[in-house]
Scaffold this active site. Structure first.
Site, PDB file in Angstrom:
ATOM      1  NE  ARG A  58      29.541  38.473  33.997  1.00 29.97           N
ATOM      2  CZ  ARG A  58      30.231  39.163  34.900  1.00 29.97           C
ATOM      3  NH1 ARG A  58      29.712  40.235  35.456  1.00 29.97           N
ATOM      4  NH2 ARG A  58      31.431  38.790  35.246  1.00 29.97           N
ATOM      5  N   GLY A  59      22.972  39.745  34.376  1.00 26.55           N
ATOM      6  CA  GLY A  59      21.665  40.137  33.849  1.00 26.55           C
ATOM      7  C   GLY A  59      20.559  39.726  34.817  1.00 26.55           C
ATOM      8  N   GLY A 117      29.651  42.725  42.672  1.00 23.40           N
ATOM      9  CA  GLY A 117      30.435  43.878  42.231  1.00 23.40           C
ATOM     10  C   GLY A 117      29.621  45.151  42.070  1.00 23.40           C
ATOM     11  N   GLY A 124      30.864  38.150  38.595  1.00 27.00           N
ATOM     12  CA  GLY A 124      31.963  37.202  38.388  1.00 27.00           C
ATOM     13  C   GLY A 124      32.438  36.544  39.670  1.00 27.00           C
ATOM     14  CG  ASP A 139      39.589  43.791  38.584  1.00 28.85           C
ATOM     15  OD1 ASP A 139      40.129  42.678  38.574  1.00 28.85           O
ATOM     16  OD2 ASP A 139      38.883  44.219  37.649  1.00 28.85           O
ATOM     17  N   GLY A 194      27.889  46.390  39.573  1.00 22.93           N
ATOM     18  CA  GLY A 194      26.548  46.193  39.005  1.00 22.93           C
ATOM     19  C   GLY A 194      25.594  45.671  40.065  1.00 22.93           C
ATOM     20  CB  THR A 195      26.028  42.935  42.529  1.00 18.93           C
ATOM     21  OG1 THR A 195      26.475  42.047  41.511  1.00 18.93           O
ATOM     22  CG2 THR A 195      25.190  42.190  43.530  1.00 18.93           C
ATOM     23  N   GLY A 255      42.219  42.838  35.861  1.00 20.85           N
ATOM     24  CA  GLY A 255      42.335  44.293  35.992  1.00 20.85           C
ATOM     25  C   GLY A 255      41.713  44.953  34.778  1.00 20.85           C
ATOM     26  CE1 TYR A 264      36.570  33.112  33.212  1.00 22.21           C
ATOM     27  CE2 TYR A 264      38.143  33.128  31.404  1.00 22.21           C
ATOM     28  CZ  TYR A 264      36.931  33.520  31.941  1.00 22.21           C
ATOM     29  OH  TYR A 264      36.084  34.310  31.226  1.00 22.21           O
TER      30      TYR A 264
END
Ligand code: ATP
Ligand code: MG
Length: 486
Positions: A167-168, A192, A104, A223, A194-195, A267, A379
């Site tokens: 993403r993915g 983040g 994100g 966050d 995942g990355t 959050g 956003y």
């Protein structure tokens, strides 16, 4: 946690002094390429570094994870201090670096990109820097973009990511094939949790293939939920921008009868933005975060509190973190368990749900019409450029990553630990997330500042007390402890 933390032998004449010292070290290219040659750091010729010799860090410099320890207790976990070292393991004209951004958006990504490029170029004379576009899949599905200080000169003034994101699409084999084919030898990965897990896999594969490729992660999460490090970049900007939404809500509800403002903030699993935005604002009556479950009905519940505040002040503002109250929304709304392309569970939208609940309850059960003003600025907050303090912070992160990669470290992330930048094993920042501790002073300060119900039961309290006797501000909590729900 790294499986084999290096426990350094006691060197001091006073053995007690080094007792329990643990260095959670990051990997180095020479761990699997023992014959790799080193060179003098080109920064040694720079005037600033000649003048201030102490600007170089030595491999002996470490940063303590716990700054407050008791006398005679073990010294605990340490990380390697970030910064330029006297030896580097790359010749500047042989470096081909690449930068990728995934996940994100967050204010400050562009500053990190800019400062990796400028840091490599101005400090180390590296000219060959590639941008990988649109996240991990860009390695194998897109052409690269040539980056230079000129190309990135202005990007820190813009929000978003100059390199775009996705993403993915993490395919370790294809990504490392591409790194190899393009002869890339430094990989900078901004993203983040995942990355960073993806970065760890790339590092493992690079090592397996015995490539001289340094993999550096720069952790990103608006966050502020990354373990170990003091704060994540973009967080201060988010808290600052959230003030504008809270102000707007306050102006709206002040102007009408029985005005109820709800501001939804980021959050997913931790309520730091909501907590800090609330503490900063003073216009917020109640802050709801994922860590502290709340209830609506009954004595001490949210509805009673709203009625109380409306009678007292004629209006109120609630700040709601997006991950708060998920269990209630899930019970009401039929859509749980949807996932995004990276496999993250999609959250249900608690904002409209709570607005409707409050409206229905007050008009139907309490015969009291409320003027609901719901604002979702999430956003808008993610998309703005970073403020000055985040820009400085992003610069330090980027430069630490560059110094680390040049010095031959790999499979690491960077971030401040007790305000000193350090190299941290990737697993340490992905295995656990940072959440607001309800027993810490900050949450107690928030409760004191809003005077909202704590929603804690006496049971929660006795459990918490046994866990954290030291920092538990008992008087605060008992003061705000309300009766239990029926
Ligand atoms: P944010 O927290 O902002 O969402 P993130 O980095 O967690 O950022 P994700 O969409 O979860 O965002 O992941 C970003 C990239 O990392 C995606 O390309 C995804 O395929 C990859 N990724 C996620 N989890 C893993 C994993 N366990 N192993 C390898 N790659 C992963
Ligand atoms: Mg994530």
């Amino acid at each position: 946690r790294q499986k084999n933390p290096v426990i350094r032998a006691t060197s001091s004449s006073n053995p007690a002094q080094n007792d329990g010292f643990v260095l959670e070290d990051v990997p180095h290219l020479t761990d699997f390429l023992p014959d790799l040659q080193s060179y003098p750091n080109p920064l040694q010729k720079r005037q600033a570094y000649v003048m201030f010799k102490k600007n170089f860090v030595t491999p002996e410099d470490v940063v303590a994870q716990n700054i407050v320890i008791q006398k005679d207790s073990p010294r605990g976990v340490h990380f390697r201090r970030a910064g330029p070292q006297e030896k580097v393991y790359f010749k500047s004209d042989e470096v081909r670096a690449c930068i990728v951004t995934c996940g994100g958006l967050c204010p400050g990504i562009n500053t990190v990109i800019r400062e990796i490029v400028c840091g490599l170029n101005y400090m180390y004379g590296v000219e060959d820097i590639l941008g990988i576009e649109e996240g991990y899949r860009g390695f194998y599905s897109k052409n690269t973009l040539k980056l230079s200080p000129k190309v990135v000169n202005d990007i820190h003034k813009r929000g978003g990511t100059f390199l775009r994101t996705s993403r993915g699409g993490h395919d370790t084999q294809k990504i490392v094939d591409n790194i190899q084919d393009r002869e890339i030898n430094q990989v900078y990965i901004i993203g983040g949790d995942g990355t960073q897990k993806g970065a760890a896999r790339i590092y493992e594969e690079v090592k397996k293939r015995g490539l001289q490729v340094a993999v550096a992660g720069i952790p990103k999460t608006i966050d502020n939920d990354i373990a170990v490090i003091d704060k994540s970049f973009g967080f201060d900007t988010a808290v600052e921008e959230a003030q504008r939404a809270i102000n707007a809500a306050h102006v709206e509800v002040e102007s009408v009868e029985n005005g109820v403002g709800i501001v939804k903030l980021m959050g997913r699993y931790s309520g730091f933005i909501a907590m800090y935005a609330t503490l900063a604002s003073r216009d917020v009556d109640c802050c709801l975060i994922p860590e502290s479950s709340f209830y609506l009905e009954g004595k001490g519940g949210l509805f009673d509190f709203i009625e109380e505040r409306l009678k007292e002040n004629g209006h109120l503002v609630i700040v709601l973190a997006e991950g708060a109250g998920q269990e209630y929304v899930a019970a009401d709304v039929h859509a749980a368990n949807e996932k995004d392309a990276s496999g993250n569970r999609l959250l249900l939208d608690v904002g409209p749900w709570l607005s409707q609940k409050i409206k229905d309850h007050f008009t139907q059960d309490r015969k009291m019409a409320v003027n609901m003003k719901y604002i979702d600025p999430t956003y808008m907050i993610r998309a703005i450029p970073s403020i000055a303090s985040d820009n400085i912070y992003c610069t330090l992160l980027a430069h630490s990553a560059v110094h680390g990669a040049m010095a031959g470290y790999t499979g690491f992330t960077v971030g401040p630990v007790n305000s000193k930048h350090a190299y941290i094993p990737i697993a340490r920042v992905t295995e656990k997330t940072n959440t607001v501790q309800l027993t810490d002073r900050m949450w107690a300060r928030l409760l004191a500042s809003t005077n909202q119900p704590s929603f804690l039961t006496s049971n929660d309290l006795t459990q918490e007390i046994t866990v954290d006797k030291e920092t538990f501000p008992l008087d605060f909590f008992f003061h705000f402890l309300r009766p239990q729900p029926p």
